[in-house]
Design a protein around this motif. Structure first.
Motif, PDB file in Angstrom:
ATOM      1  N   VAL A  91      -0.315   4.955 -13.968  1.00  0.00           N
ATOM      2  CA  VAL A  91      -1.230   5.721 -13.112  1.00  0.00           C
ATOM      3  C   VAL A  91      -1.858   4.805 -12.071  1.00  0.00           C
ATOM      4  CG1 VAL A  91      -3.407   7.006 -13.071  1.00  0.00           C
ATOM      5  CG2 VAL A  91      -1.703   7.487 -14.841  1.00  0.00           C
ATOM      6  N   SER A  92      -2.264   3.604 -12.497  1.00  0.00           N
ATOM      7  CA  SER A  92      -2.921   2.665 -11.584  1.00  0.00           C
ATOM      8  C   SER A  92      -1.980   2.166 -10.494  1.00  0.00           C
ATOM      9  CB  SER A  92      -3.473   1.472 -12.376  1.00  0.00           C
ATOM     10  OG  SER A  92      -4.423   1.891 -13.318  1.00  0.00           O
ATOM     11  N   LEU A  93      -0.709   1.961 -10.835  1.00  0.00           N
ATOM     12  CA  LEU A  93       0.262   1.481  -9.850  1.00  0.00           C
ATOM     13  C   LEU A  93       0.679   2.575  -8.869  1.00  0.00           C
ATOM     14  CD1 LEU A  93       2.589  -0.646 -12.166  1.00  0.00           C
ATOM     15  CD2 LEU A  93       1.112  -1.529 -10.343  1.00  0.00           C
ATOM     16  N   ALA A  94       0.638   3.816  -9.325  1.00  0.00           N
ATOM     17  CA  ALA A  94       1.128   4.921  -8.499  1.00  0.00           C
ATOM     18  C   ALA A  94       0.190   5.275  -7.364  1.00  0.00           C
ATOM     19  CB  ALA A  94       1.364   6.158  -9.378  1.00  0.00           C
ATOM     20  N   GLY A  95      -1.103   5.078  -7.558  1.00  0.00           N
ATOM     21  CA  GLY A  95      -2.071   5.489  -6.544  1.00  0.00           C
ATOM     22  C   GLY A  95      -2.223   4.473  -5.431  1.00  0.00           C
ATOM     23  N   SER A  96      -2.978   4.862  -4.418  1.00  0.00           N
ATOM     24  CA  SER A  96      -3.283   3.966  -3.301  1.00  0.00           C
ATOM     25  C   SER A  96      -4.636   3.311  -3.552  1.00  0.00           C
ATOM     26  CB  SER A  96      -3.333   4.745  -1.983  1.00  0.00           C
ATOM     27  OG  SER A  96      -2.090   5.376  -1.736  1.00  0.00           O
ATOM     28  N   PRO A  97      -4.764   2.021  -3.213  1.00  0.00           N
ATOM     29  CA  PRO A  97      -6.053   1.359  -3.407  1.00  0.00           C
ATOM     30  C   PRO A  97      -7.082   1.889  -2.416  1.00  0.00           C
ATOM     31  CG  PRO A  97      -4.531  -0.081  -2.243  1.00  0.00           C
ATOM     32  CD  PRO A  97      -3.744   1.122  -2.665  1.00  0.00           C
ATOM     33  N   PRO A  98      -8.379   1.797  -2.758  1.00  0.00           N
ATOM     34  CA  PRO A  98      -9.419   2.196  -1.812  1.00  0.00           C
ATOM     35  C   PRO A  98      -9.314   1.401  -0.517  1.00  0.00           C
ATOM     36  CG  PRO A  98     -10.336   1.810  -3.993  1.00  0.00           C
ATOM     37  CD  PRO A  98      -8.919   1.329  -4.021  1.00  0.00           C
ATOM     38  N   LEU A  99      -9.731   1.998   0.590  1.00  0.00           N
ATOM     39  CA  LEU A  99      -9.615   1.348   1.898  1.00  0.00           C
ATOM     40  C   LEU A  99     -10.341   0.015   1.936  1.00  0.00           C
ATOM     41  CD1 LEU A  99      -8.639   1.444   4.802  1.00  0.00           C
ATOM     42  CD2 LEU A  99     -10.706   2.727   5.401  1.00  0.00           C
ATOM     43  N   ALA A 100     -11.541  -0.021   1.352  1.00  0.00           N
ATOM     44  CA  ALA A 100     -12.319  -1.258   1.359  1.00  0.00           C
ATOM     45  C   ALA A 100     -11.595  -2.355   0.578  1.00  0.00           C
ATOM     46  CB  ALA A 100     -13.703  -1.019   0.765  1.00  0.00           C
ATOM     47  N   ALA A 101     -10.966  -1.964  -0.533  1.00  0.00           N
ATOM     48  CA  ALA A 101     -10.243  -2.941  -1.335  1.00  0.00           C
ATOM     49  C   ALA A 101      -9.025  -3.466  -0.593  1.00  0.00           C
ATOM     50  CB  ALA A 101      -9.829  -2.318  -2.665  1.00  0.00           C
ATOM     51  N   THR A 102      -8.362  -2.607   0.148  1.00  0.00           N
ATOM     52  CA  THR A 102      -7.183  -3.021   0.911  1.00  0.00           C
ATOM     53  C   THR A 102      -7.565  -4.034   1.984  1.00  0.00           C
ATOM     54  OG1 THR A 102      -6.230  -0.828   0.570  1.00  0.00           O
ATOM     55  CG2 THR A 102      -5.239  -2.190   2.267  1.00  0.00           C
ATOM     56  N   THR A 103      -8.702  -3.828   2.602  1.00  0.00           N
ATOM     57  CA  THR A 103      -9.163  -4.734   3.657  1.00  0.00           C
ATOM     58  C   THR A 103      -9.488  -6.111   3.101  1.00  0.00           C
ATOM     59  OG1 THR A 103     -10.082  -2.857   4.838  1.00  0.00           O
ATOM     60  CG2 THR A 103     -10.879  -5.044   5.469  1.00  0.00           C
ATOM     61  N   ALA A 104     -10.139  -6.128   1.933  1.00  0.00           N
ATOM     62  CA  ALA A 104     -10.579  -7.399   1.361  1.00  0.00           C
ATOM     63  C   ALA A 104      -9.485  -8.099   0.569  1.00  0.00           C
ATOM     64  CB  ALA A 104     -11.801  -7.175   0.461  1.00  0.00           C
ATOM     65  N   HIS A 105      -8.487  -7.343   0.099  1.00  0.00           N
ATOM     66  CA  HIS A 105      -7.467  -7.918  -0.787  1.00  0.00           C
ATOM     67  C   HIS A 105      -6.140  -7.250  -0.472  1.00  0.00           C
ATOM     68  CE1 HIS A 105      -5.518  -9.676  -4.165  1.00  0.00           C
ATOM     69  NE2 HIS A 105      -6.601  -9.923  -4.868  1.00  0.00           N
ATOM     70  N   SER A 106      -5.377  -7.870   0.419  1.00  0.00           N
ATOM     71  CA  SER A 106      -4.148  -7.251   0.917  1.00  0.00           C
ATOM     72  C   SER A 106      -3.002  -7.278  -0.090  1.00  0.00           C
ATOM     73  CB  SER A 106      -3.699  -7.959   2.203  1.00  0.00           C
ATOM     74  OG  SER A 106      -3.459  -9.333   1.959  1.00  0.00           O
ATOM     75  N   ASP A 107      -3.150  -8.006  -1.196  1.00  0.00           N
ATOM     76  CA  ASP A 107      -2.055  -8.149  -2.143  1.00  0.00           C
ATOM     77  C   ASP A 107      -2.068  -7.110  -3.261  1.00  0.00           C
ATOM     78  OD1 ASP A 107      -1.143 -10.379  -0.775  1.00  0.00           O
ATOM     79  OD2 ASP A 107      -2.402 -11.749  -1.931  1.00  0.00           O
ATOM     80  N   LEU A 108      -2.985  -6.177  -3.239  1.00  0.00           N
ATOM     81  CA  LEU A 108      -3.066  -5.197  -4.317  1.00  0.00           C
ATOM     82  C   LEU A 108      -1.845  -4.285  -4.320  1.00  0.00           C
ATOM     83  CD1 LEU A 108      -6.807  -4.015  -4.211  1.00  0.00           C
ATOM     84  CD2 LEU A 108      -5.758  -5.700  -5.718  1.00  0.00           C
ATOM     85  N   VAL A 109      -1.398  -3.930  -5.522  1.00  0.00           N
ATOM     86  CA  VAL A 109      -0.356  -2.920  -5.700  1.00  0.00           C
ATOM     87  C   VAL A 109      -1.022  -1.755  -6.409  1.00  0.00           C
ATOM     88  CG1 VAL A 109       1.864  -2.364  -6.723  1.00  0.00           C
ATOM     89  CG2 VAL A 109       1.424  -4.690  -5.871  1.00  0.00           C
ATOM     90  N   GLY A 110      -1.277  -0.694  -5.684  1.00  0.00           N
ATOM     91  CA  GLY A 110      -2.131   0.349  -6.229  1.00  0.00           C
ATOM     92  C   GLY A 110      -3.512  -0.246  -6.437  1.00  0.00           C
ATOM     93  N   LEU A 111      -4.012  -0.184  -7.660  1.00  0.00           N
ATOM     94  CA  LEU A 111      -5.289  -0.833  -7.979  1.00  0.00           C
ATOM     95  C   LEU A 111      -5.093  -2.150  -8.731  1.00  0.00           C
ATOM     96  CD1 LEU A 111      -7.545   2.163  -9.085  1.00  0.00           C
ATOM     97  CD2 LEU A 111      -7.840   0.718  -7.075  1.00  0.00           C
ATOM     98  N   VAL A 112      -3.861  -2.607  -8.844  1.00  0.00           N
ATOM     99  CA  VAL A 112      -3.554  -3.788  -9.648  1.00  0.00           C
ATOM    100  C   VAL A 112      -3.508  -5.043  -8.791  1.00  0.00           C
ATOM    101  CG1 VAL A 112      -1.796  -4.876 -11.103  1.00  0.00           C
ATOM    102  CG2 VAL A 112      -2.297  -2.441 -11.365  1.00  0.00           C
ATOM    103  N   ASP A 113      -4.118  -6.114  -9.292  1.00  0.00           N
ATOM    104  CA  ASP A 113      -4.032  -7.431  -8.664  1.00  0.00           C
ATOM    105  C   ASP A 113      -2.906  -8.197  -9.363  1.00  0.00           C
ATOM    106  OD1 ASP A 113      -4.274 -10.021  -7.776  1.00  0.00           O
ATOM    107  OD2 ASP A 113      -6.445 -10.148  -8.037  1.00  0.00           O
TER     108      ASP A 113
END
Length: 321
Positions: free
Chosen positions: A241-263
């Motif tokens: 479930v965590s990998l399938a979704g899109s990360p929050p916009l703020a998280a994407t800006t601060a951490h470009s390497d996220l896959v879904g919500l996973v670091d």
């Protein structure tokens, strides 16, 4: 937090997987919160999702190297495993929707409540006598072994050897009557709430399954060994479930390497340290007195609660590194 530090902490992740059945979740959540502080309030969401990935790999590896004799206790628990997985899907979805502060404080509150429960309610520090299990739930039969007279499960190669303390005076007859009977079990109906809460908090379920198995009469070594396959049933659907979704916009800006919500960077570093420790401790399990093992479990809960609270208690100086 650099690769070397995360890998070193991974050693602790591996140790808690074997010794306490945590699957790495309890260590991974506070560590990833610290590693991803740049994400602000979204750090707890990324931490719970990354924790699920760490738990999938570490719990699967720990289960694979667990003796088959131990895993036979899971026969007939299909309904329990299915409800654990269903609950995990619900919990992982709820994590994406809930306010980040709720997830953080729920994590701390649940651990604190669990630690108090283990201290105040009988059955954990000294396990209960065995009785017949519920249908479709986990049960093991005590096997006679050196010095246990069949009243405790014998030590199984690859699990932590625990040393049961002598029963108080007047209880020998009760233990003898229980000889050969199955231990009380973890009922299948508990699977849905355990899976939902565990996935929401990113803890893998061991904080609920180990106490339940302990109160069912299992020694700590067996309870923690059985917790790993149960953790896998929770963590696998949660990480999907965590990998399938899109990360929050703020998280994407601060951490470009996220896959879904996973670091994936933090997860890989933690696993790099964890897997060799799991293999070593399964091959050469430590001998821990049963009561000391139980007290260590409670102490670790307290340490983890403080670790997740530390960022909240530390004043923000405005300095970044």
């Amino acid at each position: 937090m650099d690769l070397l530090v995360l890998t070193a902490i991974g050693l602790l992740t591996g140790a808690t997987t074997v010794l306490f059945g945590f699957g790495g979740g309890f260590v991974a959540v506070p560590v990833v919160v610290w590693a991803d502080t740049a994400l602000g309030t979204d750090a707890i969401r990324v931490a719970t999702a990354t924790s699920a990935l760490v738990m999938v790999v570490s719990a699967a590896f720990a289960t694979a190297v667990t003796p088959r004799r131990v895993l036979l206790a899971l026969r007939g628990t299909g309904p329990l495993l299915a409800l654990l997985a269903t609950g995990a899907c619900l919990g992982a979805c709820a994590t994406r929707l809930a306010p980040p502060a709720l997830a953080r404080w729920a994590f701390v509150a649940y651990i604190a409540a669990t630690a108090l429960d283990l201290l105040l309610r009988p059955g954990f520090l000294r396990p209960s006598p065995p009785s017949e299990p519920a249908r479709g739930s986990i049960a093991t039969r005590p096997a006679p072994g050196p010095g246990n007279n069949g009243t405790h499960p014998e030590a199984v190669p690859g699990t932590i050897a625990t040393h049961p303390e002598p029963a108080p005076a007047g209880t020998a007859t009760r233990a003898e009557r229980a000889q050969g009977s199955a231990h009380r079990s973890l009922p299948a109906t508990a699977g849905l709430p355990i899976g939902a809460v565990a996935a929401f908090l990113g803890v893998g379920g061991s904080v609920m399954t180990v106490p339940a198995l302990r109160r069912a009469g299992h020694p700590m070594g067996l309870a923690t060994a059985l917790a790993n396959p149960l953790t896998l049933a929770i963590a696998l659907p949660a990480v999907l479930v965590s990998l399938a979704g899109s990360p929050p916009l703020a998280a994407t800006t601060a951490h470009s390497d996220l896959v879904g919500l996973v670091d994936p960077y933090a997860a890989a570093a933690l696993l790099l340290g964890a897997l060799p420790v799991i293999a070593l401790l399964r091959r050469r399990p430590p001998r821990i007195p049963d009561r000391a093992h139980a007290w260590s479990y409670i102490a670790l809960l307290a340490v983890v609660a403080l670790a997740i609270l530390l960022p909240e208690l530390t004043p923000d100086t405005g300095v970044t590194g």
